[in-house]
Design a protein around this motif. Structure first.
Motif, mmCIF file in Angstrom:
data_model
loop_
_atom_site.group_PDB
_atom_site.id
_atom_site.type_symbol
_atom_site.label_atom_id
_atom_site.label_comp_id
_atom_site.label_asym_id
_atom_site.label_seq_id
_atom_site.Cartn_x
_atom_site.Cartn_y
_atom_site.Cartn_z
ATOM 1 N N GLN A 11 42.177 46.014 36.159
ATOM 2 C CA GLN A 11 43.195 45.121 35.625
ATOM 3 C C GLN A 11 44.430 45.051 36.512
ATOM 4 O OE1 GLN A 11 43.867 46.471 31.623
ATOM 5 N NE2 GLN A 11 41.857 45.861 30.926
ATOM 6 N N SER A 12 44.271 45.396 37.778
ATOM 7 C CA SER A 12 45.398 45.406 38.705
ATOM 8 C C SER A 12 45.101 44.518 39.899
ATOM 9 C CB SER A 12 45.648 46.845 39.179
ATOM 10 O OG SER A 12 46.636 46.872 40.179
ATOM 11 N N LYS A 52 48.068 48.882 35.851
ATOM 12 C CA LYS A 52 47.890 47.432 35.891
ATOM 13 C C LYS A 52 48.604 46.786 37.079
ATOM 14 C CE LYS A 52 47.180 46.884 30.941
ATOM 15 N NZ LYS A 52 45.831 46.314 31.061
ATOM 16 N N SER A 138 51.976 45.424 29.422
ATOM 17 C CA SER A 138 51.537 44.170 30.041
ATOM 18 C C SER A 138 52.562 43.465 30.903
ATOM 19 C CB SER A 138 51.068 43.200 28.953
ATOM 20 O OG SER A 138 52.147 42.863 28.093
#
Length: 231
Positions: A11-12, A52, A138
C-alpha cells in the motif's frame, strides 16, 4: 529485484530520490537502479507491514524515513544502513520533515514532533477525546506557506455504537500548527461514526479561484464517496 514475495498487499507508492527508486515489499525496504532496475540494497524488516509511504530528505545527508509498527526508521539512502529510529509508536503514513524536525502521525497516539538530530520528542498532540483515540492511517499533508499540517482520522473501532455518546476527533480533517502542535481548526465529517467510515485520502492543498477571488483550499475524500472541500 528478481525476488518473489508473499502475496500480501503493498500500500505504499515508490519514490524517486534523483539517483534511486526506493520502494518496499511487505517485509522490506529496497533501492533500485532507475535505469537497469537492478537491486542496489535491501533492508529486511519484520515490522514494516503497515507502512503506507516513504519520506526522502537530502539534508544533511540523503536519507529516507520509513514508518513501522515501532516508530519511524531513518535509513541511509546511499548504503541502506539503518541510522536510527524515532520512537513515536506505530505509524502508517510517511512523516513530514521540516525545519530540522520530524513530524510523525502515529496510528493510535496522535501527532508527535521530534528533533531531527537528537531524535528527542519536542511536542505531542493527542487525538484522544472523551476516551476515544482517533486513528491516523491514510492521510497527512503539510502547507509550508501557512505552516499548517493536515491529518485525516478514522474510527477507533467498533460497529455497535450505542455507548459512543460523547464528541470525539474521529472521521475528521484536522489542521494543526506544525511549530507548536496546537489544533487550529477541525472539520468532523461524521459526528457519530459506528460504521468505520473513515476519511481516507491524503489532504490535497491548492489555490482555488472562483469569481476572480483566489483562496487557499484543502480537499479530501471519504469512504462514503464524499468530496470534502474546505477553506
Amino acid at each position: 529485484s528478481g525476488k518473489v514475495y508473499e502475496k500480501m498487499p503493498v500500500q505504499s507508492s515508490p519514490i524517486y530520490t534523483g539517483t534511486r527508486i526506493i520502494s518496499r515489499s511487505p517485509k522490506s525496504v529496497f533501492a533500485l537502479d532507475p535505469v537497469s532496475g537492478s537491486l542496489i540494497w535491501e533492508v529486511l524488516l519484520e515490522n514494516i507491514t503497515m507502512a503506507k509511504g516513504i519520506t526522502f530528505s537530502k539534508e544533511p545527508v540523503p536519507r529516507i524515513f520509513v514508518p513501522t509498527r515501532d516508530g519511524v526508521l531513518e535509513i541511509d539512502e546511499i548504503s541502506g544502513k539503518i541510522l536510527g529510529n524515532f520512537e513515536s509508536g506505530g505509524a502508517a503514513v510517511p512523516p513530514i520533515i521540516h525545519d530540522g524536525k520530524v513530524i510523525i502521525a502515529t496510528y493510535e497516539d496522535g501527532i508527535k514532533s521530534f528533533d531531527l538530530k537528537s531524535r528527542e520528542q519536542i511536542w505531542h498532540l493527542s487525538l484522544e477525546k472523551n476516551g476515544y483515540k482517533a486513528r491516523v492511517w491514510s492521510g497527512f499533508s503539510f502547507d509550508v506557506d501557512t505552516q499548517l499540517a493536515y491529518v485525516v482520522t478514522g474510527s477507533s473501532g467498533g460497529i455497535t455504537g450505542w455507548y459512543r455518546t460523547e464528541p470525539n476527533l474521529e472521521s475528521s480533517l484536522i489542521a494543526f500548527n506544525i511549530k507548536t502542535g496546537a489544533i487550529e481548526w477541525l472539520f468532523r465529517h461524521i459526528k457519530h461514526d459506528i460504521w468505520d467510515l473513515d476519511v481516507v485520502s491524503n489532504p490535497i492543498i491548492f489555490k482555488l479561484k472562483k469569481e476572480n477571488v483566489e483562496t487557499k483550499a484543502v480537499l479530501t475524500l471519504s469512504k462514503t464517496g464524499d468530496i470534502i472541500l474546505l477553506n
